[in-house]
Design a protein around this motif. Structure first.
Motif, mmCIF file in Angstrom:
data_model
loop_
_atom_site.group_PDB
_atom_site.id
_atom_site.type_symbol
_atom_site.label_atom_id
_atom_site.label_comp_id
_atom_site.label_asym_id
_atom_site.label_seq_id
_atom_site.Cartn_x
_atom_site.Cartn_y
_atom_site.Cartn_z
ATOM 1 N N GLN A 80 0.829 -1.209 0.000
ATOM 2 C CA GLN A 80 0.000 0.000 0.000
ATOM 3 C C GLN A 80 0.864 1.260 0.000
ATOM 4 O O GLN A 80 0.518 2.252 -0.642
ATOM 5 C CB GLN A 80 -0.962 -0.008 1.179
ATOM 6 C CG GLN A 80 -2.055 -1.025 0.998
ATOM 7 C CD GLN A 80 -3.283 -0.710 1.831
ATOM 8 O OE1 GLN A 80 -3.331 0.269 2.550
ATOM 9 N NE2 GLN A 80 -4.286 -1.554 1.709
ATOM 10 N N PRO A 92 -11.993 -2.785 2.410
ATOM 11 C CA PRO A 92 -11.384 -3.983 1.830
ATOM 12 C C PRO A 92 -12.298 -4.571 0.749
ATOM 13 O O PRO A 92 -13.505 -4.602 0.904
ATOM 14 C CB PRO A 92 -11.238 -4.942 3.005
ATOM 15 C CG PRO A 92 -11.933 -4.337 4.159
ATOM 16 C CD PRO A 92 -12.334 -2.938 3.795
ATOM 17 N N SER A 93 -11.709 -4.990 -0.327
ATOM 18 C CA SER A 93 -12.496 -5.570 -1.402
ATOM 19 C C SER A 93 -11.625 -6.534 -2.193
ATOM 20 O O SER A 93 -10.405 -6.575 -2.023
ATOM 21 C CB SER A 93 -13.027 -4.487 -2.334
ATOM 22 O OG SER A 93 -11.964 -3.894 -3.043
ATOM 23 N N GLN A 94 -12.276 -7.286 -3.061
ATOM 24 C CA GLN A 94 -11.543 -8.211 -3.921
ATOM 25 C C GLN A 94 -10.612 -7.442 -4.865
ATOM 26 O O GLN A 94 -9.507 -7.880 -5.148
ATOM 27 C CB GLN A 94 -12.532 -9.075 -4.715
ATOM 28 C CG GLN A 94 -11.896 -10.193 -5.482
ATOM 29 C CD GLN A 94 -11.268 -11.254 -4.576
ATOM 30 O OE1 GLN A 94 -11.641 -11.414 -3.439
ATOM 31 N NE2 GLN A 94 -10.296 -11.948 -5.114
ATOM 32 N N LEU A 111 -7.495 -6.397 -3.013
ATOM 33 C CA LEU A 111 -6.622 -7.563 -2.863
ATOM 34 C C LEU A 111 -5.854 -7.823 -4.161
ATOM 35 O O LEU A 111 -4.645 -8.068 -4.140
ATOM 36 C CB LEU A 111 -7.435 -8.794 -2.465
ATOM 37 C CG LEU A 111 -6.649 -10.092 -2.330
ATOM 38 C CD1 LEU A 111 -5.603 -9.989 -1.227
ATOM 39 C CD2 LEU A 111 -7.597 -11.246 -2.069
ATOM 40 N N GLU A 128 -3.117 -5.165 -4.532
ATOM 41 C CA GLU A 128 -1.986 -5.434 -3.647
ATOM 42 C C GLU A 128 -1.160 -6.611 -4.144
ATOM 43 O O GLU A 128 0.070 -6.582 -4.090
ATOM 44 C CB GLU A 128 -2.459 -5.677 -2.221
ATOM 45 C CG GLU A 128 -2.892 -4.417 -1.511
ATOM 46 C CD GLU A 128 -3.278 -4.658 -0.071
ATOM 47 O OE1 GLU A 128 -3.140 -5.792 0.427
ATOM 48 O OE2 GLU A 128 -3.700 -3.696 0.565
ATOM 49 N N CYS A 129 -1.816 -7.656 -4.649
ATOM 50 C CA CYS A 129 -1.087 -8.812 -5.175
ATOM 51 C C CYS A 129 -0.263 -8.429 -6.400
ATOM 52 O O CYS A 129 0.891 -8.868 -6.544
ATOM 53 C CB CYS A 129 -2.050 -9.947 -5.516
ATOM 54 S SG CYS A 129 -2.751 -10.740 -4.063
#
Length: 136
Positions: free
Chosen positions: A36, A51-53, A56, A59-60
């Motif tokens: 982040q 937070p959400s898919q 994610l 971030e990945c």
């Protein structure tokens, strides 16, 4: 003297080339362990606090970018350790394609900030030319 036959005799230039690898390695570690921070401070993306898919996934992808930078940084350090200055010079100049591509991606994604990446291109090309012996 052939174009590919040049090489620098300066140990300072080899160590400066290795510093480029350490810098890239550091960016990679930040990308992996603090995605982040990298996304917001370096890339300039505004992230949602929910937070959400999608967050994610973002971030990945940032962590993948970090792993790429770690690999490139370690490669530069390995070339510094086990190869000659010509090889290190060409690796640093080729690595500038990454900086160029990152700048294009940032411009597309955030509408600006490309010079955060593109400002390293003259440094990399200059270091490459130094290591190839053009300034000896």
């Amino acid at each position: 003297m052939s174009f590919l036959g040049l090489s620098s005799r300066s140990p300072l230039s080899l160590n400066a080339g290795a510093a480029c690898g350490v810098f890239q390695l550091t960016l990679g570690l930040i990308g992996v362990f603090r995605p982040q921070v990298m996304l917001q401070e370096i890339w300039g993306f505004k992230l949602s606090s929910k937070p959400s898919q999608e967050l994610l996934l973002i971030e990945c992808l940032q962590q993948l970018y970090g792993i790429r930078n770690i690999a490139l940084g370690l490669m530069i350090l390995a070339v510094r350790t086990f190869a000659d200055s010509r090889t290190l010079g060409w690796v640093l100049m080729t690595d500038m394609l990454v900086a160029f591509g990152d700048g294009i991606i940032q411009k597309k994604g955030t509408g600006g900030g490309e010079w955060k990446h593109w400002s390293f291109i003259p440094v990399g090309v200059g270091m490459g030319a130094l290591l190839l012996g053009y300034f000896d």
